[in-house]
Design an enzyme around this catalytic site. Structure first.
Site, PDB file in Angstrom:
ATOM      1  N   PHE A  41       0.841  -1.188   0.000  1.00  0.00           N
ATOM      2  CA  PHE A  41       0.000   0.000   0.000  1.00  0.00           C
ATOM      3  C   PHE A  41       0.878   1.241   0.000  1.00  0.00           C
ATOM      4  CE2 PHE A  41      -2.756  -3.313   1.510  1.00  0.00           C
ATOM      5  CZ  PHE A  41      -3.990  -3.004   0.957  1.00  0.00           C
ATOM      6  N   GLU A  42       0.394   2.259  -0.694  1.00  0.00           N
ATOM      7  CA  GLU A  42       1.187   3.468  -0.933  1.00  0.00           C
ATOM      8  C   GLU A  42       1.694   4.121   0.354  1.00  0.00           C
ATOM      9  OE1 GLU A  42       0.427   7.726  -3.169  1.00  0.00           O
ATOM     10  OE2 GLU A  42      -0.833   6.015  -3.671  1.00  0.00           O
ATOM     11  N   ALA A  43       0.932   4.008   1.440  1.00  0.00           N
ATOM     12  CA  ALA A  43       1.337   4.643   2.695  1.00  0.00           C
ATOM     13  C   ALA A  43       2.397   3.862   3.457  1.00  0.00           C
ATOM     14  CB  ALA A  43       0.122   4.856   3.592  1.00  0.00           C
ATOM     15  N   GLY A  44       2.737   2.634   2.996  1.00  0.00           N
ATOM     16  CA  GLY A  44       3.854   1.925   3.613  1.00  0.00           C
ATOM     17  C   GLY A  44       3.586   0.532   4.109  1.00  0.00           C
ATOM     18  N   MET A  64       5.982   5.737   2.228  1.00  0.00           N
ATOM     19  CA  MET A  64       5.668   5.930   0.824  1.00  0.00           C
ATOM     20  C   MET A  64       6.930   5.952  -0.032  1.00  0.00           C
ATOM     21  SD  MET A  64       3.611   9.066  -1.010  1.00  0.00           S
ATOM     22  CE  MET A  64       2.182   8.835   0.039  1.00  0.00           C
TER      23      MET A  64
END
Length: 259
Positions: free
Chosen positions: A52-55, A83
């Site tokens: 996921f883009e947030a980590g 990210m």
């Protein structure tokens, strides 16, 4: 074996889930792409690794997250990172798939999530790229999941937010994007669409059960090509539908009320 009635949205998500092979690495966002990836992990691809883009890296999702920064995107994960690290992994060419969407897509798989109409005086201003441009530029294969609508499938997007094959063969590489990357499949509520290896034009590869080629053409605002071997999409299985309705989206946020 399929023994249940299903909706076009359920067919679309189950079909997308079936395209993700076990052991692949996929960057997903929220909504239908996340539902498809989670469904694949619960059924046919238990070793599918989600990012996921947030980590969040490699979680076992207990419920479908409401955003890429939802705490569930880290649940039992392999790593909680940033990210920047997610994008660096994509930049290194290590990510097999990304799921993207947009308000418009054209015959070469270019996506628009920026504006409808003229950029300076748009009819509608949309959220923009977020990480979509990076992901569509750097991941090996881009998957798109979207309803099939003539307002979405247009001759030419009003703005290229995320590059597909731009204006044809060689254009992507000429723009400096990594060779061998680009749009792979578009999964709609009517069909599976792919891209011809030579012309890079979108083509119908598989029709969902009960859907005609005329129906696809009538909901596409350009003259869409057809693969030499036109297949019929597999029906959703009972296992897929049970997992989708009971574990992935029990409240019907994406699929609505089950039949």
């Amino acid at each position: 074996m399929t023994t249940k009635t299903y909706t076009p949205i359920e067919q679309m998500i189950c079909t997308a889930a079936g395209l993700l092979e076990d052991g692949a690495l996929v960057v997903v966002g929220t909504g239908a792409p996340c539902a498809a990836a989670m469904l694949a992990q619960l059924t046919t691809a238990p070793k599918l690794a989600l990012m996921f883009e947030a980590g969040g890296v490699g979680p076992r999702l207990p419920r479908m997250p409401i955003s890429v920064g939802d705490s569930r995107t880290f649940y039992q994960g392999l790593m909680a990172t940033s990210m920047a690290d997610i994008m660096e992994t994509c930049q290194r060419g290590m990510v097999d798939y990304t799921f993207l969407g947009g308000a418009q897509i054209d015959r070469y798989g270019n996506l628009n999530s920026t504006v409808i109409g003229d950029y300076d005086t748009p009819a509608v201003r949309l959220p923009g790229s977020g990480g979509a441009n990076d992901l569509g530029s750097l991941c090996r294969k881009t998957l798109v999941i979207t309803p099939h609508d003539p307002r979405r499938f247009v001759e030419r997007v009003d703005y290229v937010t995320t590059a597909g094959y731009l204006d044809g063969p060689g254009a992507r590489e000429a723009a400096g994007l990594p060779p061998g990357t680009g749009p792979h499949k578009v999964i709609t509520d009517l069909a599976i669409l792919g891209f011809h290896p030579d012309t890079k034009r979108m083509q119908v590869e598989s029709l969902h059960p009960g859907v005609t080629l005329e129906a696809v053409r009538s909901r596409t605002s350009f003259d869409i090509d057809v693969a030499d071997q036109l297949a019929t999409t597999a029906l959703p299985t009972s296992d897929q539908l049970d997992a989708l309705r009971k574990q992935v989206d029990p409240h019907g946020y994406i699929i609505g009320r089950s039949l």
